[in-house]
Write an enzyme that holds these catalytic residues in place. Structure first.
Site, mmCIF file in Angstrom:
data_model
loop_
_atom_site.group_PDB
_atom_site.id
_atom_site.type_symbol
_atom_site.label_atom_id
_atom_site.label_comp_id
_atom_site.label_asym_id
_atom_site.label_seq_id
_atom_site.Cartn_x
_atom_site.Cartn_y
_atom_site.Cartn_z
ATOM 1 N N THR A 1 -3.984 -5.434 -16.861
ATOM 2 C CA THR A 1 -3.882 -4.483 -15.694
ATOM 3 C C THR A 1 -4.464 -2.772 -16.673
ATOM 4 O OG1 THR A 1 -2.455 -2.586 -14.457
ATOM 5 C CG2 THR A 1 -1.883 -4.223 -16.065
ATOM 6 N N ASP A 2 -5.489 -2.139 -15.995
ATOM 7 C CA ASP A 2 -5.051 -0.663 -16.851
ATOM 8 C C ASP A 2 -4.242 -0.150 -17.156
ATOM 9 O OD1 ASP A 2 -4.779 -0.072 -13.504
ATOM 10 O OD2 ASP A 2 -6.063 0.709 -13.104
ATOM 11 N N GLU A 3 -2.642 -0.574 -16.351
ATOM 12 C CA GLU A 3 -1.700 0.226 -16.732
ATOM 13 C C GLU A 3 -1.574 0.014 -18.032
ATOM 14 O OE1 GLU A 3 1.307 -0.122 -14.408
ATOM 15 O OE2 GLU A 3 -0.065 0.297 -11.721
ATOM 16 N N TYR B 1 6.606 -2.831 -17.080
ATOM 17 C CA TYR B 1 6.310 -3.845 -16.072
ATOM 18 C C TYR B 1 4.373 -3.538 -16.945
ATOM 19 C CZ TYR B 1 0.964 -4.972 -13.770
ATOM 20 O OH TYR B 1 0.310 -5.585 -13.638
ATOM 21 N N LYS C 1 2.690 -6.733 -20.351
ATOM 22 C CA LYS C 1 1.530 -6.823 -19.804
ATOM 23 C C LYS C 1 0.827 -6.694 -20.757
ATOM 24 C CE LYS C 1 -0.487 -7.787 -16.942
ATOM 25 N NZ LYS C 1 -0.499 -9.594 -16.289
ATOM 26 N N ASN D 1 -6.100 -0.614 -9.525
ATOM 27 C CA ASN D 1 -5.481 -1.253 -8.037
ATOM 28 C C ASN D 1 -6.233 -2.002 -7.108
ATOM 29 O OD1 ASN D 1 -3.609 0.743 -9.742
ATOM 30 N ND2 ASN D 1 -2.587 0.667 -7.550
ATOM 31 N N LEU E 1 1.736 0.061 -2.216
ATOM 32 C CA LEU E 1 1.401 0.771 -1.449
ATOM 33 C C LEU E 1 1.150 0.626 -0.362
ATOM 34 C CD1 LEU E 1 1.460 3.909 -1.646
ATOM 35 C CD2 LEU E 1 -0.686 3.252 -2.173
ATOM 36 N N TYR F 1 5.698 8.875 -3.071
ATOM 37 C CA TYR F 1 7.140 9.242 -4.337
ATOM 38 C C TYR F 1 5.998 10.573 -4.644
ATOM 39 C CZ TYR F 1 7.928 4.115 -4.709
ATOM 40 O OH TYR F 1 8.284 2.995 -4.348
#
Ligand code: NAD
Ligand code: DAU
Length: 351
Positions: free
Chosen positions: A140-142, A165, A169, A194, A205, A222
């Site tokens: 993931t880009d996260e 999370y 990853k 995403n 979302l 949020y």
């Protein structure tokens, strides 16, 4: 005939990927290994028959014996690892399972793959593997952390994960990297933005907002809603993984992005207007802890070196996605009214 082991194939992206691959490669055998957590749903694979080309195996990626058994029974050429705990909010509430599945599970897969694909060792002690095998880690880009107003994540951006999370990853990515450096295991890591599209679990979302809007429930945004994500249609993501699997240079990381940066509130308002509802449904709620402000992916490497590019515009992708949720109410109503209801209710009580 190539045999592809997909882990987490009963989830959102995994099930879309299995459909994509079965359609495109009629001579591939696809094994779907999934333990069916709250997010795993065999309804996502409705219409796909078990047989020569497809088999479902209920198992945990952290269960070494179970994974070994599959490798004994089947002649696996490729592994694409989607299996994970994927929801950031849940990782803030209860991180442990994220480490067990996302980190330890990946390590089990890597070990079993290495053992089963290894033919012997060269004179320096490095393993020699069967021709044509590859392991793909869907990341993931996260893992890159958060951006300010400017800049984009490149494959060379240092990892700086902020949530349990994304830390899990990133840890898995590091293990995959290490198995390539130390054991020369043929692999790629993909890091995408995403995803959205059919069969996405209604805690994320876009499906959450569509379901709530249709039920005239509040839309919990949020903080100030100005956090930015890059959005990628799941079918474009499936095509990117297919491209990396067949054309990616072993050892390389590829970023996958849709060139669609949007603020959360823009998306919520788009869903409201498409469904003809009122913006009064919006409720600004407490912000997510450690909430990453902005993600943006530079996808130059995969587009120029491997020839993949996203085919969906965000407008077209969202139009089709909203239609899908309208036409498949049973699918998400079933989830919202089942076991998930408890978490869903808790979410509302806390917001
Ligand atoms: P998801 O939560 O919809 O599905 C995860 C699947 O993995 C489920 O079917 C679940 O049953 C299975 N699973 C969980 N733990 C398992 C275990 N221990 N053994 C076997 N199966 C297990 O997730 P998703 O959104 O489809 O994401 C798939 C992958 O893509 C994840 O690795 C995620 O980190 C990554 N990813 C997702 C997105 C996104 O926007 N959804 C973006 C970037 C990367
Ligand atoms: O960037 C890739 C990641 O995208 C994946 O690695 C994760 O698996 C996936 O879950 C997703 O993570 P996000 O945290 O970005 O997705 P989520 O849908 O939970 O939230 C998207 C944005 O919307 C985020 O800024 C938080 C916000 N949000 C989310 C929910 C569920 C709200 O404002 N309200 C909500 O109710």
């Amino acid at each position: 005939m190539k045999t592809l082991l997909v882990t987490g194939g009963a989830g959102f992206i995994g099930s879309n990927f299995i459909r994509y691959m079965l359609d495109k490669y009629t001579d591939y055998r696809i094994l779907n290994l999934d333990v069916l957590t709250y997010a795993g749903n065999l309804e996502n694979l409705k219409g796909i028959e078990e047989g020569k080309n497809y088999r479902f195996i209920k198992a945990n990626i952290s269960d070494r014996n179970a994974v070994e058994k599959i490798f004994e029974e089947e002649n696996i050429d490729y592994v694409v690892n989607f299996a994970a705990e994927s929801h950031v909010d849940r990782s803030i509430e209860d991180p442990e399972i994220f480490i067990k599945t996302n980190v330890m599970g990946t390590q089990v897969l890597l070990d079993v793959v290495k053992k089963n694909w290894m033919l012997g060792k060269d004179e320096t002690g490095y393993p020699i593997y069967r021709e044509g095998v590859k392991y793909i880690q869907v990341s993931t880009d996260e893992v890159y952390g958060a951006l300010g107003k400017e800049g984009m994540f490149k494959e060379t951006t240092p990892l700086a994960p902020n949530s349990p999370y994304s830390a899990s990853k990133a840890s898995a990515d590091m293990l995959v990297r290490a198995y390539n450096e130390t054991f020369k295991l043929p692999m790629n890591v993909t890091r995408c933005s995403n995803n959205y599209g059919p069969y996405q679990f209604p805690e994320k979302l876009i499906p959450l907002m569509i379901a709530n809007c249709l039920n005239d429930k509040q839309l919990p945004v949020y903080g100030d809603g100005m956090q930015i994500r890059d959005w990628l249609h799941v079918k474009d993501h499936c095509a990117a993984i297919d491209t990396v699997l067949h054309k990616g240079i072993s050892g390389q990381v590829y970023n996958v992005g849709g060139n669609n940066e949007k603020a959360n509130i823009e998306i919520v308002k788009l869903i409201i207007s498409t469904l003809g509802k009122s913006e009064d449904l919006i409720k600004y709620v407490k912000d997510r802890l450690g909430h990453d402000r902005r993600y943006a992916i530079d996808n130059t490497k995969i587009t120029t070196e491997l020839g993949w590019k996203p085919s969906y515009t965000f407008e077209q992708g969202m139009k089709e996605t909203i239609e899908w949720y309208l036409n498949n109410k049973d699918w998400w109503e079933n989830i919202i009214s089942g076991e998930y209801k408890k978490y869903y209710k808790k979410m509302y009580e806390e917001k």
